[in-house]
Motif scaffolding. Structure first.
Motif, PDB file in Angstrom:
ATOM      1  N   THR A 163       0.821  -1.209   0.000  1.00 44.03           N
ATOM      2  CA  THR A 163       0.000   0.000   0.000  1.00 44.03           C
ATOM      3  C   THR A 163       0.858   1.264   0.000  1.00 44.03           C
ATOM      4  O   THR A 163       0.486   2.272  -0.607  1.00 44.03           O
ATOM      5  CB  THR A 163      -0.959   0.011   1.199  1.00 44.03           C
ATOM      6  N   PHE A 164       2.031   1.210   0.664  1.00 40.51           N
ATOM      7  CA  PHE A 164       2.923   2.365   0.654  1.00 40.51           C
ATOM      8  C   PHE A 164       3.440   2.644  -0.759  1.00 40.51           C
ATOM      9  O   PHE A 164       3.442   3.789  -1.224  1.00 40.51           O
ATOM     10  CB  PHE A 164       4.099   2.128   1.607  1.00 40.51           C
ATOM     11  N   VAL A 167       0.495   4.006  -2.925  1.00 42.43           N
ATOM     12  CA  VAL A 167       0.087   5.390  -2.679  1.00 42.43           C
ATOM     13  C   VAL A 167       1.129   6.365  -3.233  1.00 42.43           C
ATOM     14  O   VAL A 167       0.784   7.447  -3.712  1.00 42.43           O
ATOM     15  CB  VAL A 167      -0.168   5.625  -1.168  1.00 42.43           C
ATOM     16  N   GLU A 168       2.409   5.981  -3.189  1.00 33.30           N
ATOM     17  CA  GLU A 168       3.438   6.827  -3.795  1.00 33.30           C
ATOM     18  C   GLU A 168       3.240   6.936  -5.300  1.00 33.30           C
ATOM     19  O   GLU A 168       3.398   8.021  -5.881  1.00 33.30           O
ATOM     20  CB  GLU A 168       4.828   6.258  -3.480  1.00 33.30           C
ATOM     21  N   ARG A 171       0.239   9.221  -5.896  1.00 31.54           N
ATOM     22  CA  ARG A 171       0.616  10.615  -5.676  1.00 31.54           C
ATOM     23  C   ARG A 171       1.373  11.165  -6.879  1.00 31.54           C
ATOM     24  O   ARG A 171       1.131  12.292  -7.325  1.00 31.54           O
ATOM     25  CB  ARG A 171       1.490  10.728  -4.428  1.00 31.54           C
ATOM     26  N   ARG A 236      -5.454   7.226   6.828  1.00 31.30           N
ATOM     27  CA  ARG A 236      -4.935   8.503   6.321  1.00 31.30           C
ATOM     28  C   ARG A 236      -4.826   8.496   4.802  1.00 31.30           C
ATOM     29  O   ARG A 236      -5.215   9.462   4.142  1.00 31.30           O
ATOM     30  CB  ARG A 236      -3.560   8.766   6.949  1.00 31.30           C
ATOM     31  N   TRP A 237      -4.294   7.418   4.242  1.00 35.90           N
ATOM     32  CA  TRP A 237      -4.141   7.344   2.788  1.00 35.90           C
ATOM     33  C   TRP A 237      -5.498   7.324   2.089  1.00 35.90           C
ATOM     34  O   TRP A 237      -5.657   7.915   1.017  1.00 35.90           O
ATOM     35  CB  TRP A 237      -3.323   6.102   2.421  1.00 35.90           C
ATOM     36  N   GLU A 240      -6.758  10.867   2.048  1.00 37.17           N
ATOM     37  CA  GLU A 240      -5.970  11.673   1.107  1.00 37.17           C
ATOM     38  C   GLU A 240      -6.376  11.392  -0.336  1.00 37.17           C
ATOM     39  O   GLU A 240      -6.608  12.317  -1.119  1.00 37.17           O
ATOM     40  CB  GLU A 240      -4.488  11.372   1.293  1.00 37.17           C
TER      41      GLU A 240
END
Length: 248
Positions: A163-164, A167-168, A171, A236-237, A240
């Motif tokens: 997931t990290f 999300v990068e 973005r 949080r993600w 966002e």
């Protein structure tokens, strides 16, 4: 020579150029931010002067990590095994930090190199926790319920990693990555909160691997904290990305 490729000829020049080109550290976990990136910088500078490629550095990282993982799974824990495992995992992680820095020093990486790096990272996460599970089962007198800890840790770590990275990418596709990197402040609070997700700190926990009850306690604490951080990060993600107009 490719356009933009470095022409440094000394180790000191390579380290200085890497220091200037270092990615923002804001919000990165503490060991990764203040120790591992520095170790990676030194390794990348030496690899550059030795004519090594980023992919070769990635494979050295994989080999070191795999060696440590195999010891965890196959060797009965003793006082010295933890020291050896921790050293191999720390070195593997340092080489993991070096491949991207070496790519920047050489003028930029490739999609294939980034893919290889992520594949090695994802594999390493799964195998490490699987090895702990095997060690607990084969060599310890811990309650059978403890086998659920490495199983859960593997799931939490894998979900967080995926997931990290995702999300990068989202973005970047939305053009918000630069804004995030230029936020005011040093991000010390975020760095402290990210400590449970720090792979480098997990590597250091293996120093006490030979003392199973101590290791199991620290390992379980890291797992619980990592799980809590994952839940907060997912919420949080989601907020966002929802505010940014992304939808499935």
């Amino acid at each position: 020579m490719r356009s933009g490729e470095s022409t440094v000829t000394t180790y000191r020049q390579a380290v200085e150029q890497l220091s200037v080109a270092q990615k923002p550290g804001r919000g990165a976990p503490p060991y990764s931010r203040w120790i591992n990136r520095r170790l990676g910088r030194w390794i990348a500078a030496g690899a550059h002067l030795a004519g090594r490629t980023p992919n070769q550095v990635t494979m050295i990282s994989a080999a070191l990590s795999l060696a440590g993982i195999l010891i965890v799974a196959l060797v009965r824990p003793q006082w010295w095994t933890g020291l050896v495992v921790a050293a191999l995992l720390v070195l593997g992680y340092a080489f993991d930090a070096a491949d991207g820095q070496l790519a920047r020093l050489r003028g930029g990486g490739s999609a294939a190199g980034e893919w290889l790096d992520h594949v090695v990272d994802a594999t390493k996460i799964c195998l490490l926790h699987s090895a702990v599970l095997i060690s607990f089962f084969r060599f310890s007198d811990l309650p059978h319920a403890m086998l659920l800890v490495p199983l859960g840790y593997e799931a939490v770590s894998s979900v967080f990693f995926f997931t990290f990275i995702l999300v990068e990418k989202l973005r970047k596709s939305a053009g918000r990555q630069a804004h995030r990197g230029n936020e005011a402040g040093s991000g010390l609070v975020q760095t402290a909160l990210a400590a449970p997700t720090d792979y480098g700190l997990l590597c250091l926990v293996f120093v006490v691997f030979g003392w199973t009850p101590v290791f199991a306690t620290l390992y379980t604490a890291m797992f619980a904290a990592h799980g809590l951080v994952l839940l907060v990060a997912l919420a949080r993600w989601w907020r966002e990305l929802s505010a940014g107009g992304h939808s499935s």
